[in-house]
Motif scaffolding. Structure first.
Motif, PDB file in Angstrom:
ATOM      1  N   VAL A 158       0.842  -1.206   0.000  1.00 46.65           N
ATOM      2  CA  VAL A 158       0.000   0.000   0.000  1.00 46.65           C
ATOM      3  C   VAL A 158       0.872   1.250   0.000  1.00 46.65           C
ATOM      4  CG1 VAL A 158      -1.667   1.360   1.348  1.00 46.65           C
ATOM      5  CG2 VAL A 158      -1.975  -1.110   1.103  1.00 46.65           C
ATOM      6  N   LEU A 159       1.935   1.242   0.805  1.00 55.05           N
ATOM      7  CA  LEU A 159       2.845   2.395   0.835  1.00 55.05           C
ATOM      8  C   LEU A 159       3.506   2.598  -0.524  1.00 55.05           C
ATOM      9  CD1 LEU A 159       4.635   2.007   4.301  1.00 55.05           C
ATOM     10  CD2 LEU A 159       2.782   3.568   3.690  1.00 55.05           C
ATOM     11  N   ILE A 160       3.841   1.503  -1.182  1.00 53.86           N
ATOM     12  CA  ILE A 160       4.456   1.611  -2.505  1.00 53.86           C
ATOM     13  C   ILE A 160       3.451   2.179  -3.502  1.00 53.86           C
ATOM     14  CG2 ILE A 160       5.435   0.275  -4.411  1.00 53.86           C
ATOM     15  CD1 ILE A 160       6.512  -1.651  -2.170  1.00 53.86           C
ATOM     16  N   ALA A 161       2.213   1.690  -3.457  1.00 47.56           N
ATOM     17  CA  ALA A 161       1.175   2.209  -4.362  1.00 47.56           C
ATOM     18  C   ALA A 161       0.928   3.690  -4.099  1.00 47.56           C
ATOM     19  CB  ALA A 161      -0.118   1.416  -4.181  1.00 47.56           C
ATOM     20  N   ARG A 162       0.962   4.089  -2.836  1.00 46.62           N
ATOM     21  CA  ARG A 162       0.771   5.509  -2.505  1.00 46.62           C
ATOM     22  C   ARG A 162       1.875   6.367  -3.119  1.00 46.62           C
ATOM     23  NH1 ARG A 162       0.963   7.269   3.716  1.00 46.62           N
ATOM     24  NH2 ARG A 162       3.189   6.961   3.303  1.00 46.62           N
ATOM     25  N   ALA A 163       3.090   5.827  -3.153  1.00 47.75           N
ATOM     26  CA  ALA A 163       4.198   6.567  -3.767  1.00 47.75           C
ATOM     27  C   ALA A 163       4.083   6.577  -5.286  1.00 47.75           C
ATOM     28  CB  ALA A 163       5.532   5.950  -3.344  1.00 47.75           C
ATOM     29  N   LEU A 164       3.566   5.485  -5.862  1.00 44.95           N
ATOM     30  CA  LEU A 164       3.490   5.376  -7.315  1.00 44.95           C
ATOM     31  C   LEU A 164       2.334   6.175  -7.918  1.00 44.95           C
ATOM     32  CD1 LEU A 164       4.142   1.554  -7.858  1.00 44.95           C
ATOM     33  CD2 LEU A 164       5.757   3.440  -8.119  1.00 44.95           C
ATOM     34  N   VAL A 165       1.320   6.495  -7.108  1.00 43.35           N
ATOM     35  CA  VAL A 165       0.107   7.084  -7.667  1.00 43.35           C
ATOM     36  C   VAL A 165       0.330   8.485  -8.233  1.00 43.35           C
ATOM     37  CG1 VAL A 165      -0.806   8.186  -5.585  1.00 43.35           C
ATOM     38  CG2 VAL A 165      -2.392   7.207  -7.266  1.00 43.35           C
ATOM     39  N   SER A 166       1.387   9.159  -7.791  1.00 48.61           N
ATOM     40  CA  SER A 166       1.683  10.485  -8.357  1.00 48.61           C
ATOM     41  C   SER A 166       2.483  10.377  -9.654  1.00 48.61           C
ATOM     42  CB  SER A 166       2.453  11.341  -7.350  1.00 48.61           C
ATOM     43  OG  SER A 166       3.753  10.825  -7.135  1.00 48.61           O
ATOM     44  N   GLU A 167       2.725   9.123 -10.090  1.00 48.61           N
ATOM     45  CA  GLU A 167       3.493   8.855 -11.313  1.00 48.61           C
ATOM     46  C   GLU A 167       4.865   9.521 -11.255  1.00 48.61           C
ATOM     47  OE1 GLU A 167       0.234   8.593 -14.735  1.00 48.61           O
ATOM     48  OE2 GLU A 167      -0.150  10.285 -13.396  1.00 48.61           O
ATOM     49  N   PRO A 168       5.650   9.165 -10.233  1.00 47.10           N
ATOM     50  CA  PRO A 168       6.923   9.855  -9.990  1.00 47.10           C
ATOM     51  C   PRO A 168       8.002   9.498 -10.999  1.00 47.10           C
ATOM     52  CG  PRO A 168       6.731   7.986  -8.524  1.00 47.10           C
ATOM     53  CD  PRO A 168       5.415   8.091  -9.248  1.00 47.10           C
ATOM     54  N   GLU A 169       8.938  10.412 -11.166  1.00 47.61           N
ATOM     55  CA  GLU A 169      10.123  10.156 -11.982  1.00 47.61           C
ATOM     56  C   GLU A 169      11.253   9.600 -11.125  1.00 47.61           C
ATOM     57  OE1 GLU A 169      11.053  13.650 -14.476  1.00 47.61           O
ATOM     58  OE2 GLU A 169       9.057  14.342 -13.884  1.00 47.61           O
ATOM     59  N   LEU A 170      11.145   9.778  -9.814  1.00 44.87           N
ATOM     60  CA  LEU A 170      12.124   9.262  -8.862  1.00 44.87           C
ATOM     61  C   LEU A 170      11.368   8.597  -7.727  1.00 44.87           C
ATOM     62  CD1 LEU A 170      14.941   9.040  -7.444  1.00 44.87           C
ATOM     63  CD2 LEU A 170      14.492  11.324  -6.503  1.00 44.87           C
ATOM     64  N   LEU A 171      11.720   7.344  -7.438  1.00 40.93           N
ATOM     65  CA  LEU A 171      11.130   6.617  -6.316  1.00 40.93           C
ATOM     66  C   LEU A 171      12.214   6.383  -5.274  1.00 40.93           C
ATOM     67  CD1 LEU A 171       8.600   5.187  -5.194  1.00 40.93           C
ATOM     68  CD2 LEU A 171       9.395   3.098  -6.325  1.00 40.93           C
ATOM     69  N   VAL A 172      11.961   6.853  -4.049  1.00 42.58           N
ATOM     70  CA  VAL A 172      12.903   6.724  -2.942  1.00 42.58           C
ATOM     71  C   VAL A 172      12.279   5.797  -1.907  1.00 42.58           C
ATOM     72  CG1 VAL A 172      14.184   7.956  -1.150  1.00 42.58           C
ATOM     73  CG2 VAL A 172      13.758   9.063  -3.367  1.00 42.58           C
ATOM     74  N   MET A 173      12.993   4.732  -1.537  1.00 46.58           N
ATOM     75  CA  MET A 173      12.427   3.711  -0.660  1.00 46.58           C
ATOM     76  C   MET A 173      13.393   3.399   0.474  1.00 46.58           C
ATOM     77  SD  MET A 173      11.097   1.145  -3.681  1.00 46.58           S
ATOM     78  CE  MET A 173       9.701   0.507  -2.798  1.00 46.58           C
ATOM     79  N   ASP A 174      12.870   3.371   1.691  1.00 45.64           N
ATOM     80  CA  ASP A 174      13.690   3.093   2.871  1.00 45.64           C
ATOM     81  C   ASP A 174      13.365   1.699   3.396  1.00 45.64           C
ATOM     82  OD1 ASP A 174      15.281   3.188   5.081  1.00 45.64           O
ATOM     83  OD2 ASP A 174      14.406   5.006   5.935  1.00 45.64           O
ATOM     84  N   GLU A 175      14.259   0.757   3.139  1.00 40.46           N
ATOM     85  CA  GLU A 175      14.128  -0.629   3.574  1.00 40.46           C
ATOM     86  C   GLU A 175      12.804  -1.272   3.154  1.00 40.46           C
ATOM     87  OE1 GLU A 175      15.662  -1.973   7.309  1.00 40.46           O
ATOM     88  OE2 GLU A 175      16.477  -0.004   7.762  1.00 40.46           O
ATOM     89  N   PRO A 176      12.502  -1.296   1.860  1.00 38.48           N
ATOM     90  CA  PRO A 176      11.215  -1.851   1.428  1.00 38.48           C
ATOM     91  C   PRO A 176      11.075  -3.347   1.637  1.00 38.48           C
ATOM     92  CG  PRO A 176      12.627  -1.432  -0.463  1.00 38.48           C
ATOM     93  CD  PRO A 176      13.313  -0.829   0.716  1.00 38.48           C
ATOM     94  N   LEU A 177      12.192  -4.062   1.873  1.00 40.91           N
ATOM     95  CA  LEU A 177      12.120  -5.514   2.057  1.00 40.91           C
ATOM     96  C   LEU A 177      12.082  -5.919   3.517  1.00 40.91           C
ATOM     97  CD1 LEU A 177      14.693  -6.802  -0.616  1.00 40.91           C
ATOM     98  CD2 LEU A 177      12.247  -6.323  -0.876  1.00 40.91           C
ATOM     99  N   ALA A 178      12.206  -4.971   4.443  1.00 46.35           N
ATOM    100  CA  ALA A 178      12.321  -5.301   5.868  1.00 46.35           C
ATOM    101  C   ALA A 178      11.034  -5.939   6.386  1.00 46.35           C
ATOM    102  CB  ALA A 178      12.646  -4.044   6.673  1.00 46.35           C
TER     103      ALA A 178
END
Length: 264
Positions: A158-178
């Motif tokens: 859900v957090l990833i989808a929230r970041a993707l919904v603005s159709e970003p050119e840069l995606l910054v992720m802090d420990e997405p596999l934790a």
């Protein structure tokens, strides 16, 4: 066509540039002269042992931690003057994803669209973007469920989808596999592969590369707040990453062990 590009459009200008950055937490030096660049279409992993400064570097980039020295630029613009935040998607660590608020999955994802709508009314294109983002992370069928009803790995999606919904050119992720189950890790890898294919750049903090390893163009390793490696992911003779891992994830359920690694 030379001279027709603005810094934000020029493909030669890094989308992320930290130069000689120092930062402190509680008067304790954490970053000690970090240089870091991410170019268009690159996937760059920030690696290092716990306490090396990885998350602080990310938080300094997005403005949560002030730089005490050095410069920070996004798309060629000094961060303090950068206003085009719809171009940047940010995925924090999963802890607190639900936020204690009984919002639905769709409502949570839609909140990531506000940078693009400028808090104006939602239109058909915005609703379509929410549906598309949920589809990318495999949660279109859970749109009306509350976030608290989801597993930990699904909350991370859900957090990833929230970041993707603005159709970003840069995606910054802090420990997405934790603390995330293997199925969600593989969904993330597929999602990032599609995002990069569209021309986006990705900067992410990792402890283990996991299913994301084939996507990584460069690894930047921090030790004691300094860059000690910038290039292909370094390996020891046995194939492991060359630093200790003593990171504890209080939310390491959802098919993961106490280190946040998937249980097989």
């Amino acid at each position: 066509m030379t001279g027709t590009h603005t810094p934000a459009q020029d493909p030669a200008v890094p989308v992320v540039a930290l130069r000689g950055v120092h930062a402190e937490l509680g008067a304790r030096p954490v970053l000690r002269g970090v240089d870091l660049a991410v170019r268009r279409g690159e996937v760059v992993a920030l690696l290092g042992a716990n306490g090396s400064g990885k998350s602080t570097a990310i938080r300094t980039l997005i403005g949560q931690v002030p730089a005490t020295a050095g410069t920070v630029e996004l798309f060629g613009t000094p961060r303090h003057r950068f206003r085009a935040w719809a171009r940047v998607g940010y995925v924090p660590q999963r802890a607190g994803a639900a936020g204690g608020v009984p919002a639905t999955v769709a409502e949570t994802v839609a909140s990531g669209r506000l940078a693009r709508t400028r808090f104006g009314p939602f239109r058909a294109a915005d609703r379509a973007a929410v549906h598309r983002a949920l589809g990318l992370v495999g949660l279109a069928d859970r749109a009306k469920d509350t976030v608290t009803a989801l597993s930990g790995g699904q909350q991370q999606r859900v957090l990833i989808a929230r970041a993707l919904v603005s159709e970003p050119e840069l995606l910054v992720m802090d420990e997405p596999l934790a603390g995330v189950d293997l199925a969600s890790q593989e969904v993330l890898a597929t999602t990032l592969r599609q995002l990069v294919a569209s021309g986006a750049s990705v900067l992410l903090v990792l402890h283990e590369l996991g299913p994301l390893e084939p996507l990584i163009d460069r690894a930047v390793v921090l030790r004691d707040g300094r860059v000690v490696h910038d290039g292909p992911p370094p390996r020891t003779a046995d194939g492991s990453l060359p630093y200790g891992h003593e990171h504890h994830h209080p939310h390491a359920g959802d098919g993961a062990d106490s280190r946040g690694l998937p249980i097989r």
